[in-house]
Design a protein around this motif. Sequence first.
Motif, PDB file in Angstrom:
ATOM      1  N   GLY A 302       1.024  -1.267  -0.077  1.00  0.00           N
ATOM      2  CA  GLY A 302       0.170   0.234  -0.223  1.00  0.00           C
ATOM      3  C   GLY A 302       0.849   1.457  -0.244  1.00  0.00           C
ATOM      4  O   GLY A 302       0.548   2.260   0.434  1.00  0.00           O
ATOM      5  N   VAL A 303       1.850   1.326  -0.508  1.00  0.00           N
ATOM      6  CA  VAL A 303       3.304   2.343  -0.280  1.00  0.00           C
ATOM      7  C   VAL A 303       3.763   2.673  -1.217  1.00  0.00           C
ATOM      8  O   VAL A 303       3.521   3.894  -2.228  1.00  0.00           O
ATOM      9  CB  VAL A 303       3.846   2.511   1.035  1.00  0.00           C
ATOM     10  N   ASP A 308       0.773   1.771 -10.954  1.00  0.00           N
ATOM     11  CA  ASP A 308       1.696   3.053 -11.526  1.00  0.00           C
ATOM     12  C   ASP A 308       2.491   3.333 -11.185  1.00  0.00           C
ATOM     13  O   ASP A 308       3.187   4.024 -12.000  1.00  0.00           O
ATOM     14  CB  ASP A 308      -0.120   4.298 -10.448  1.00  0.00           C
ATOM     15  N   ASP A 309       2.618   3.094  -9.928  1.00  0.00           N
ATOM     16  CA  ASP A 309       4.424   3.083  -9.168  1.00  0.00           C
ATOM     17  C   ASP A 309       5.538   2.434 -10.458  1.00  0.00           C
ATOM     18  O   ASP A 309       5.737   3.456 -10.783  1.00  0.00           O
ATOM     19  CB  ASP A 309       4.505   2.154  -7.930  1.00  0.00           C
ATOM     20  N   ALA A 310       5.079   1.634 -11.115  1.00  0.00           N
ATOM     21  CA  ALA A 310       5.244   0.391 -12.135  1.00  0.00           C
ATOM     22  C   ALA A 310       5.749   0.653 -13.055  1.00  0.00           C
ATOM     23  O   ALA A 310       6.386   0.821 -13.883  1.00  0.00           O
ATOM     24  CB  ALA A 310       4.789  -1.250 -12.595  1.00  0.00           C
ATOM     25  N   LYS A 311       5.023   1.193 -13.934  1.00  0.00           N
ATOM     26  CA  LYS A 311       4.580   1.635 -14.939  1.00  0.00           C
ATOM     27  C   LYS A 311       5.428   3.780 -14.944  1.00  0.00           C
ATOM     28  O   LYS A 311       6.755   3.836 -16.231  1.00  0.00           O
ATOM     29  CB  LYS A 311       3.518   2.563 -15.262  1.00  0.00           C
ATOM     30  N   LEU A 312       5.595   4.225 -13.803  1.00  0.00           N
ATOM     31  CA  LEU A 312       6.123   5.589 -13.369  1.00  0.00           C
ATOM     32  C   LEU A 312       8.189   5.201 -13.641  1.00  0.00           C
ATOM     33  O   LEU A 312       8.892   5.760 -14.020  1.00  0.00           O
ATOM     34  CB  LEU A 312       6.538   5.866 -12.436  1.00  0.00           C
ATOM     35  N   LEU A 313       7.778   3.753 -12.920  1.00  0.00           N
ATOM     36  CA  LEU A 313       9.730   2.661 -12.905  1.00  0.00           C
ATOM     37  C   LEU A 313       9.933   3.416 -14.020  1.00  0.00           C
ATOM     38  O   LEU A 313      10.903   3.251 -14.390  1.00  0.00           O
ATOM     39  CB  LEU A 313       9.688   2.023 -12.082  1.00  0.00           C
ATOM     40  N   VAL A 314       9.636   1.818 -15.160  1.00  0.00           N
ATOM     41  CA  VAL A 314       9.602   1.638 -16.628  1.00  0.00           C
ATOM     42  C   VAL A 314      10.278   3.444 -17.171  1.00  0.00           C
ATOM     43  O   VAL A 314      11.094   3.010 -17.624  1.00  0.00           O
ATOM     44  CB  VAL A 314       8.742   1.146 -17.289  1.00  0.00           C
ATOM     45  N   ALA A 336       6.637   0.066  10.897  1.00  0.00           N
ATOM     46  CA  ALA A 336       5.345  -0.118  10.741  1.00  0.00           C
ATOM     47  C   ALA A 336       4.848  -0.822   9.432  1.00  0.00           C
ATOM     48  O   ALA A 336       3.466  -0.887   8.890  1.00  0.00           O
ATOM     49  CB  ALA A 336       4.276   1.519  10.751  1.00  0.00           C
ATOM     50  N   TYR A 337       5.965  -1.111   8.699  1.00  0.00           N
ATOM     51  CA  TYR A 337       5.355  -1.136   7.319  1.00  0.00           C
ATOM     52  C   TYR A 337       5.441  -3.064   7.404  1.00  0.00           C
ATOM     53  O   TYR A 337       5.684  -3.802   8.075  1.00  0.00           O
ATOM     54  CB  TYR A 337       6.720  -0.931   6.738  1.00  0.00           C
ATOM     55  N   GLU A 338       4.175  -2.894   6.363  1.00  0.00           N
ATOM     56  CA  GLU A 338       4.688  -4.923   5.684  1.00  0.00           C
ATOM     57  C   GLU A 338       4.199  -5.336   4.448  1.00  0.00           C
ATOM     58  O   GLU A 338       4.814  -4.109   3.583  1.00  0.00           O
ATOM     59  CB  GLU A 338       2.779  -5.041   5.948  1.00  0.00           C
ATOM     60  N   CYS A 339       4.775  -6.052   4.060  1.00  0.00           N
ATOM     61  CA  CYS A 339       5.060  -6.973   2.729  1.00  0.00           C
ATOM     62  C   CYS A 339       4.078  -6.239   1.954  1.00  0.00           C
ATOM     63  O   CYS A 339       2.845  -7.635   2.897  1.00  0.00           O
ATOM     64  CB  CYS A 339       5.625  -8.094   2.549  1.00  0.00           C
TER      65      CYS A 339
END
Length: 398
Positions: A302-303, A308-314, A336-339
């Motif tokens: 969720g972070v 959309d993150d993958a598209k911007l990374l490419v 506090a993070y989760e995988c």
Amino acid sequence: MTSQSGASAPLEKLPLETYVPPAKPSLIGLSRAEIADRLGEIGVAPSQRKMRSQQLWHWMYFRGAENFAEMTSISKDMRAELEQHFTVDRPEVVAEQISNDGTRKWLLRLPSGDKLERPHEVECVYIPETDRGTLCVSSQVGCTLNCSFCHTGTQRLVRNLTAGEIVGQVMVARDRLNDWADREDGTRRVTNVVMMGMGEPLYNFDAVRDALLIVADNEGIGISRRRITLSTSGVVPNIKRTGEEIGVMLAISLHAVRDELRNELVPLNRKYPIAELLQACRDYPGASNARRITFEYVMLKGVNDSLDDAKLLVKMLKGIHAKINLIPFNPWPGTAYECSDWDQIEKFSEYIFNAGYSSPVRTPRGRDILAACGQLKSETEKLSVRERQALRAMAMTD
């Protein structure tokens, strides 16, 4: 997601202490020229220094000698002289943990001449695989940075490691794994080295450079520069120097594709934002399709794990010889993070792969002994005022 502390973390920490060498210094971590200089200081004739330096280099880094007595090609008198002035000590193994998957983690205590502080400790991890054995090496006691998802980042920066303490981790691993030149089967157990342990290597550039040049030297430890990877959170001014002066493989701890989020995950981004970091990668000396830069990307539920993150990374990596290493988040006490869910990791990886980039998902190793990526943290702490005063009082009565 807001910062776990509720406030912006500082960009960098200042070291609490400086290195205090032992009374009898080690020759580990010195270049051949520096060894020759030390020999000159104890009266070795100029005509012999180069030859003696080469002998010591061979015994220390090719044969793995643990003391001067083992160096039988050096005269007995010279060995006695060396023993009087120097050591070839490695860090001391305080504890060894072996994971269910074969990963080994060593807690290493560093020699020190400071009797008023607890000995400093770092962690080093060996990860065996079917086709390689990777050693994860630390560069600092603690860490300069404050990455919010990393356990090491919660530890104070005590000090930088010396070149000898960095090389010493590789030597300890070879000692423990019986991995020196006289192995009967002629194979190597430590085939790869990654500067991905405790600390930010590029905030300890000179020592890391000197250590890795020793590790890569063909007449000694002899691990190819193509099998050595230095990982940085993005200390931009030293990225070019890494390519020019060390020439090893480069990995970037990216973890986000937007400055706003990366400012939180990797506060150093506020000093060297993503665009500046990526330009340094485009300019990295020697980068090619055969020597691709690895972009490490921890998968946080969720972070930073949306398509959309993958598209911007490419999009942002266009024009860079790159591969993306997706890292399932390894939990640690207090985070506090989760995988990310596995289905989401696979979708993220598939999109990147279909866009033409290698996108392996790193298999978590050593989680059960807190040896996985982002989990390292030593127990090094400064002495309390009361403990320090007690030590001083004891010293005065000796």
